[in-house]
Structure formats: structure tokens, C-alpha cells
Design a protein around this motif. Structure first.
Motif, PDB file in Angstrom:
ATOM      1  N   GLU A  94       0.877  -1.166   0.000  1.00  0.00           N
ATOM      2  CA  GLU A  94       0.000   0.000   0.000  1.00  0.00           C
ATOM      3  C   GLU A  94       0.913   1.214   0.000  1.00  0.00           C
ATOM      4  OE1 GLU A  94      -3.386   2.502   0.488  1.00  0.00           O
ATOM      5  OE2 GLU A  94      -1.329   2.813   1.036  1.00  0.00           O
ATOM      6  N   PRO A  95       0.883   2.071  -1.046  1.00  0.00           N
ATOM      7  CA  PRO A  95       1.865   3.149  -1.150  1.00  0.00           C
ATOM      8  C   PRO A  95       1.648   4.318  -0.186  1.00  0.00           C
ATOM      9  CG  PRO A  95       0.352   3.239  -2.996  1.00  0.00           C
ATOM     10  CD  PRO A  95       0.025   1.986  -2.230  1.00  0.00           C
ATOM     11  N   ASN A  96       0.474   4.434   0.426  1.00  0.00           N
ATOM     12  CA  ASN A  96       0.203   5.530   1.346  1.00  0.00           C
ATOM     13  C   ASN A  96       1.167   5.446   2.536  1.00  0.00           C
ATOM     14  OD1 ASN A  96      -1.187   7.767   2.467  1.00  0.00           O
ATOM     15  ND2 ASN A  96      -2.401   6.368   3.717  1.00  0.00           N
ATOM     16  N   HIS A 101      10.167   3.422  -1.786  1.00  0.00           N
ATOM     17  CA  HIS A 101       9.498   2.355  -2.523  1.00  0.00           C
ATOM     18  C   HIS A 101      10.460   1.200  -2.758  1.00  0.00           C
ATOM     19  CE1 HIS A 101       5.771   4.593  -3.305  1.00  0.00           C
ATOM     20  NE2 HIS A 101       6.572   5.644  -3.205  1.00  0.00           N
ATOM     21  N   GLN A 111       1.156  -2.755  -6.368  1.00  0.00           N
ATOM     22  CA  GLN A 111       0.615  -1.731  -5.472  1.00  0.00           C
ATOM     23  C   GLN A 111      -0.907  -1.830  -5.440  1.00  0.00           C
ATOM     24  OE1 GLN A 111       1.587   2.180  -6.886  1.00  0.00           O
ATOM     25  NE2 GLN A 111       3.475   2.284  -5.704  1.00  0.00           N
ATOM     26  N   ILE A 112      -1.480  -1.518  -4.289  1.00  0.00           N
ATOM     27  CA  ILE A 112      -2.928  -1.365  -4.162  1.00  0.00           C
ATOM     28  C   ILE A 112      -3.173  -0.186  -3.229  1.00  0.00           C
ATOM     29  CG2 ILE A 112      -3.042  -3.124  -2.339  1.00  0.00           C
ATOM     30  CD1 ILE A 112      -5.847  -2.284  -4.849  1.00  0.00           C
ATOM     31  N   GLU A 113      -3.969   0.764  -3.681  1.00  0.00           N
ATOM     32  CA  GLU A 113      -4.275   1.932  -2.862  1.00  0.00           C
ATOM     33  C   GLU A 113      -5.470   1.629  -1.961  1.00  0.00           C
ATOM     34  OE1 GLU A 113      -4.051   5.781  -4.687  1.00  0.00           O
ATOM     35  OE2 GLU A 113      -2.814   4.972  -6.309  1.00  0.00           O
ATOM     36  N   ASN A 115      -6.143   2.362   1.240  1.00  0.00           N
ATOM     37  CA  ASN A 115      -6.712   3.474   2.017  1.00  0.00           C
ATOM     38  C   ASN A 115      -7.672   4.296   1.177  1.00  0.00           C
ATOM     39  OD1 ASN A 115      -5.610   3.349   4.699  1.00  0.00           O
ATOM     40  ND2 ASN A 115      -3.622   3.858   3.806  1.00  0.00           N
ATOM     41  N   LYS A 116      -7.252   4.642  -0.014  1.00  0.00           N
ATOM     42  CA  LYS A 116      -8.073   5.467  -0.909  1.00  0.00           C
ATOM     43  C   LYS A 116      -9.375   4.744  -1.255  1.00  0.00           C
ATOM     44  CE  LYS A 116      -7.999   7.530  -5.496  1.00  0.00           C
ATOM     45  NZ  LYS A 116      -7.314   7.540  -6.778  1.00  0.00           N
ATOM     46  N   ASN A 176      -8.337  -3.345  -8.759  1.00  0.00           N
ATOM     47  CA  ASN A 176      -7.512  -2.143  -8.724  1.00  0.00           C
ATOM     48  C   ASN A 176      -6.037  -2.370  -8.423  1.00  0.00           C
ATOM     49  OD1 ASN A 176      -9.333   0.352  -9.060  1.00  0.00           O
ATOM     50  ND2 ASN A 176     -10.506  -0.980  -7.719  1.00  0.00           N
ATOM     51  N   TYR A 180       3.809  -2.533 -10.058  1.00  0.00           N
ATOM     52  CA  TYR A 180       4.653  -1.380  -9.749  1.00  0.00           C
ATOM     53  C   TYR A 180       5.791  -1.326 -10.749  1.00  0.00           C
ATOM     54  CZ  TYR A 180       8.041   1.578  -7.332  1.00  0.00           C
ATOM     55  OH  TYR A 180       8.939   2.559  -7.018  1.00  0.00           O
TER      56      TYR A 180
END
Length: 187
Positions: A94-96, A101, A111-113, A115-116, A176, A180
Motif C-alpha cells: 500500500e503506497p500511502n 518504494h 501496489q494497491i491503494e 486506504n483510498k 484495482n 509497480y
């Protein structure tokens, strides 16, 4: 088939729950299972990780130093576990909140966002199921119906009305997840 997984992040992100649901799913898939949590005394906000092993054969030891898959949810865990993924393995993150990286070129990085997506769905508590969906898209080692059964076993009955929302979060995660691609450096 044997899959050795580390899930790591902050306490409160659903790290241990995700591992437990994967373990229940493996049991319902007639696999041998190991679930070994590790967390600091702070719990919520402190670091937490869980090792899950799913195997068609007997598991000799739940203690691992290298993993087929690392699911990373914070920078501290990235620093600690990126190097623990076996060559050819998978790192899902999760990139948040990640400032450094992953840099390895001998593993598959996704990657999976979460939080968003969880925020857009109106409930941040489903964050871990978004991540679960991304993982299952990359490595469909258990069936979705077993994951839903795992949710039923791990969630208290008073929260069973949230299972459809969790199932939707899993689907969103599946739809989603992205490969990466490290930025190419200009010489």
C-alpha cells in the motif's frame, strides 16, 4: 503447493485479521495451515505482522526467514521485510505512507491503494479486505467463497451484516491492483 506469506503493518490495520481469514480459508480448502502473529505491546499504532503458511503438505515449522509473498502496509515493514521475499516472489504494498518504494528487480512488485479505496467506499475498516482482494488477484491460492466463510468465522456475529461490504471491498481490491513500475532513471 505451499505458500509462505508475511503480512506486516501497523496495529489497527487489520493485519492479524487478514492472516486469520487466510488461515481459515486454507483450512476450508483442506490445506495444512500455520498462523503465527507477532505484535508489539502498543497494539493499535505499533507494528504488527503475521506469518501464514498454506500448504498441501505437512508444515514442518511455522518460523520463516524468507517468504513467497510479503504484503506490506507501512514503511517500517517495507524496511524490514522487502529483503525477505524469495527471488521470483511477490511484494504487494500500500503506497500511502511509503517514502522508500521497493527497489528489488528479482521479485514481482504490486501496489494497491487500499486506504483510498476504503475511504471512497465509506468505511476505512474494510482496508484490509481491499488488500486481501489484491492479493487474491495476484495469487488465487484460496477460493473467494472460502474467504467469505473465513470472514464469518473471524467476525463476531454482530458484524455479519458487514460481510457484503467486505466482499465488495475484496472485489474492488481485485480490480484495482497494479504492477509497480520503477521509474527509469535518466542518465
Amino acid at each position: 503447493m505451499t505458500e509462505e506469506i508475511i503480512i506486516a503493518g501497523f496495529g489497527g490495520q487489520g493485519v492479524l485479521s487478514m492472516g486469520k481469514i487466510l488461515a481459515y480459508s486454507g483450512i476450508m480448502h483442506d490445506q495444512e495451515v500455520s498462523w503465527m502473529p507477532s505484535y508489539g505491546p502498543e497494539m493499535r499504532g505499533g507494528t504488527a505482522n503475521v506469518t501464514v503458511i498454506l500448504s498441501d503438505d505437512r508444515i514442518s515449522s511455522p518460523y520463516l526467514k524468507v517468504f513467497d509473498t510479503a504484503i506490506i502496509l507501512n514503511q517500517q515493514s517495507m524496511d524490514k521485510f522487502e529483503k525477505s521475499v524469495k527471488p521470483g516472489g511477490v511484494l504487494l504494498y500500500e503506497p500511502n505512507g511509503i517514502s522508500q518504494h521497493p527497489t528489488r528487480t528479482d521479485i514481482h512488485i504490486y501496489q494497491i491503494e487500499g486506504n483510498k479505496i476504503a475511504t471512497e467506499m465509506g468505511n476505512k475498516k474494510i482496508f484490509n479486505m481491499v488488500i486481501m482482494g489484491a492479493f487474491l488477484k495476484i495469487k488465487p491460492i484460496v477460493e473467494l467463497e472460502n474467504v467469505i466463510e473465513g470472514l464469518k468465522k473471524s467476525l463476531p456475529e454482530r458484524y455479519h451484516h458487514l460481510i457484503p461490504l467486505n466482499e465488495e471491498a475484496i472485489t474492488k481490491g481485485m480490480n484495482n491492483v497494479k504492477t509497480y513500475l520503477k521509474e527509469k532513471q535518466v542518465l
